[in-house]
Motif scaffolding. Structure first.
Motif, mmCIF file in Angstrom:
data_model
loop_
_atom_site.group_PDB
_atom_site.id
_atom_site.type_symbol
_atom_site.label_atom_id
_atom_site.label_comp_id
_atom_site.label_asym_id
_atom_site.label_seq_id
_atom_site.Cartn_x
_atom_site.Cartn_y
_atom_site.Cartn_z
ATOM 1 N N ALA A 91 0.864 -1.182 0.000
ATOM 2 C CA ALA A 91 0.000 0.000 0.000
ATOM 3 C C ALA A 91 0.900 1.231 0.000
ATOM 4 O O ALA A 91 1.512 1.568 1.017
ATOM 5 C CB ALA A 91 -0.914 -0.003 1.217
ATOM 6 N N GLU A 92 0.984 1.867 -1.154
ATOM 7 C CA GLU A 92 1.942 2.957 -1.343
ATOM 8 C C GLU A 92 1.244 4.312 -1.308
ATOM 9 O O GLU A 92 0.306 4.563 -2.069
ATOM 10 C CB GLU A 92 2.662 2.778 -2.676
ATOM 11 C CG GLU A 92 3.727 3.814 -2.952
ATOM 12 C CD GLU A 92 4.377 3.611 -4.304
ATOM 13 O OE1 GLU A 92 4.979 4.572 -4.811
ATOM 14 O OE2 GLU A 92 4.276 2.493 -4.855
ATOM 15 N N ALA A 93 1.703 5.173 -0.426
ATOM 16 C CA ALA A 93 1.147 6.520 -0.335
ATOM 17 C C ALA A 93 1.881 7.449 -1.298
ATOM 18 O O ALA A 93 3.055 7.240 -1.611
ATOM 19 C CB ALA A 93 1.271 7.043 1.089
ATOM 20 N N LYS A 94 1.180 8.481 -1.746
ATOM 21 C CA LYS A 94 1.811 9.405 -2.695
ATOM 22 C C LYS A 94 2.761 10.375 -1.996
ATOM 23 O O LYS A 94 3.664 10.928 -2.611
ATOM 24 C CB LYS A 94 0.746 10.180 -3.475
ATOM 25 C CG LYS A 94 -0.140 11.085 -2.631
ATOM 26 C CD LYS A 94 -1.185 11.774 -3.492
ATOM 27 C CE LYS A 94 -2.090 12.672 -2.640
ATOM 28 N NZ LYS A 94 -3.139 13.321 -3.458
ATOM 29 N N ASP A 95 2.548 10.578 -0.687
ATOM 30 C CA ASP A 95 3.446 11.455 0.059
ATOM 31 C C ASP A 95 3.388 11.099 1.544
ATOM 32 O O ASP A 95 2.558 10.295 1.981
ATOM 33 C CB ASP A 95 3.093 12.933 -0.148
ATOM 34 C CG ASP A 95 1.624 13.232 0.146
ATOM 35 O OD1 ASP A 95 1.094 12.697 1.147
ATOM 36 O OD2 ASP A 95 1.007 13.985 -0.618
ATOM 37 N N PHE A 139 9.683 3.236 5.422
ATOM 38 C CA PHE A 139 10.080 4.575 5.008
ATOM 39 C C PHE A 139 11.425 4.465 4.297
ATOM 40 O O PHE A 139 12.306 3.742 4.733
ATOM 41 C CB PHE A 139 10.207 5.502 6.216
ATOM 42 C CG PHE A 139 8.932 5.645 7.004
ATOM 43 C CD1 PHE A 139 8.053 6.680 6.750
ATOM 44 C CD2 PHE A 139 8.611 4.725 7.996
ATOM 45 C CE1 PHE A 139 6.877 6.814 7.473
ATOM 46 C CE2 PHE A 139 7.433 4.845 8.725
ATOM 47 C CZ PHE A 139 6.564 5.896 8.458
ATOM 48 N N GLY A 140 11.571 5.178 3.213
ATOM 49 C CA GLY A 140 12.816 5.116 2.448
ATOM 50 C C GLY A 140 12.605 5.770 1.102
ATOM 51 O O GLY A 140 12.099 6.888 1.014
ATOM 52 N N ASP A 141 12.991 5.064 0.033
ATOM 53 C CA ASP A 141 12.760 5.600 -1.310
ATOM 54 C C ASP A 141 11.273 5.818 -1.561
ATOM 55 O O ASP A 141 10.875 6.726 -2.291
ATOM 56 C CB ASP A 141 13.323 4.646 -2.364
ATOM 57 C CG ASP A 141 14.841 4.582 -2.315
ATOM 58 O OD1 ASP A 141 15.448 5.541 -1.795
ATOM 59 O OD2 ASP A 141 15.417 3.586 -2.774
ATOM 60 N N LYS A 142 10.453 4.948 -0.947
ATOM 61 C CA LYS A 142 9.004 5.095 -1.030
ATOM 62 C C LYS A 142 8.418 4.913 0.361
ATOM 63 O O LYS A 142 8.989 4.222 1.199
ATOM 64 C CB LYS A 142 8.403 4.063 -1.990
ATOM 65 C CG LYS A 142 8.802 4.258 -3.439
ATOM 66 C CD LYS A 142 8.093 3.269 -4.339
ATOM 67 C CE LYS A 142 8.459 3.511 -5.803
ATOM 68 N NZ LYS A 142 7.753 2.562 -6.702
ATOM 69 N N THR A 143 7.279 5.542 0.592
ATOM 70 C CA THR A 143 6.582 5.363 1.863
ATOM 71 C C THR A 143 5.417 4.414 1.631
ATOM 72 O O THR A 143 4.544 4.683 0.806
ATOM 73 C CB THR A 143 6.055 6.707 2.389
ATOM 74 O OG1 THR A 143 5.284 7.344 1.368
ATOM 75 C CG2 THR A 143 7.201 7.618 2.780
ATOM 76 N N MET A 144 5.412 3.305 2.341
ATOM 77 C CA MET A 144 4.354 2.330 2.113
ATOM 78 C C MET A 144 4.177 1.418 3.314
ATOM 79 O O MET A 144 5.055 1.313 4.178
ATOM 80 C CB MET A 144 4.643 1.489 0.873
ATOM 81 C CG MET A 144 5.853 0.580 0.970
ATOM 82 S SD MET A 144 5.941 -0.583 -0.429
ATOM 83 C CE MET A 144 6.164 0.535 -1.801
#
Length: 223
Positions: A91-95, A139-144
């Motif tokens: 589940a990937e958030a946009k920000d 948390f990292g390259d993408k937040t998910m």
């Protein structure tokens, strides 16, 4: 346990001695217990070359006191339990702001569920159920969020994903992955799966990718 396997674990234990907070003996014991937590101290002593199990008991007690061994557990055969599908939901958030909002909702829901239902998250479905194994907050390259669980079928996993994530959080990107097999499981290489895969690739050669992948997904490689 055969001599070759024992030597390999001993070799890894020596490497852990160089790069971790464990000495070689503690690392060796830890890895043997990770592979089989029911192994007796007498058998551990034989593998380690100790005279008896008292020395093993000293090492395990020390690791328990230091919090290195936090608990002894089991690994169920989930297919025989009746939950053969292992799924992963991304589940990937946009920000970060959106992820934090989802985090707040998740914490409140988990707290409410725990107070009313207990600490194991099991969701009944029309034809079975879904049980959550791990929920990672990354948390990292993408937040998910990464949700790992078991289901009575692939369909139940898909319905759970749609009803509890896609429909509830329409603005996040949700991906459902169904795990078909593992080549490394709980730190150890799965020799059974590896052998089957080697045989598969030797027999299939260079066929069409789509057909090969479809066959690969249905190989009996799991537990």
């Amino acid at each position: 346990m055969n001599d070759i396997k024992t030597d390999r674990i001993k070799k890894i234990a020596r490497l852990l001695d160089d790069f971790s907070n464990l000495d070689a003996t503690d690392a060796h014991i830890l890895m043997l217990l990770m592979e089989n937590s029911k192994i007796t101290k007498t058998n551990l002593a034989k593998v380690l070359g100790f005279n008896d199990g008292n020395s093993v008991a000293y090492h395990t007690r020390t690791m328990e006191k230091e919090g290195i061994i936090s608990k002894y557990s089991i690994v169920p055969n989930w297919k025989r339990v009746g939950l053969p599908t292992e799924f992963i939901i991304l589940a990937e958030a946009k920000d970060e702001e959106q992820l934090l909002e989802i985090e707040k909702i998740h914490v409140m829901m988990a707290d409410e569920y725990s107070s009313k239902q207990g600490d194991v998250v099991l969701t009944p479905m029309i034809s079975g159920c879904v049980i959550l194994q791990n929920v990672y907050h990354c948390f990292g390259d993408k937040t998910m969020a990464v949700i790992v669980g078991r289901a009575t079928s692939d369909q139940d996993a898909a319905v759970y994903c749609k009803n509890y994530l896609v429909n509830r959080y329409p603005n996040i990107k949700v991906s459902l992955l169904i795990n078909k097999y593992k080549t490394i499981s709980d730190f150890f290489i799965d020799k059974h799966a590896l052998g089957k895969l080697k045989e598969f690739f030797q027999l299939t050669g260079t066929g069409k990718s789509a057909e090969t992948l479809e066959t690969l997904q249905n190989l009996p490689l799991g537990d």
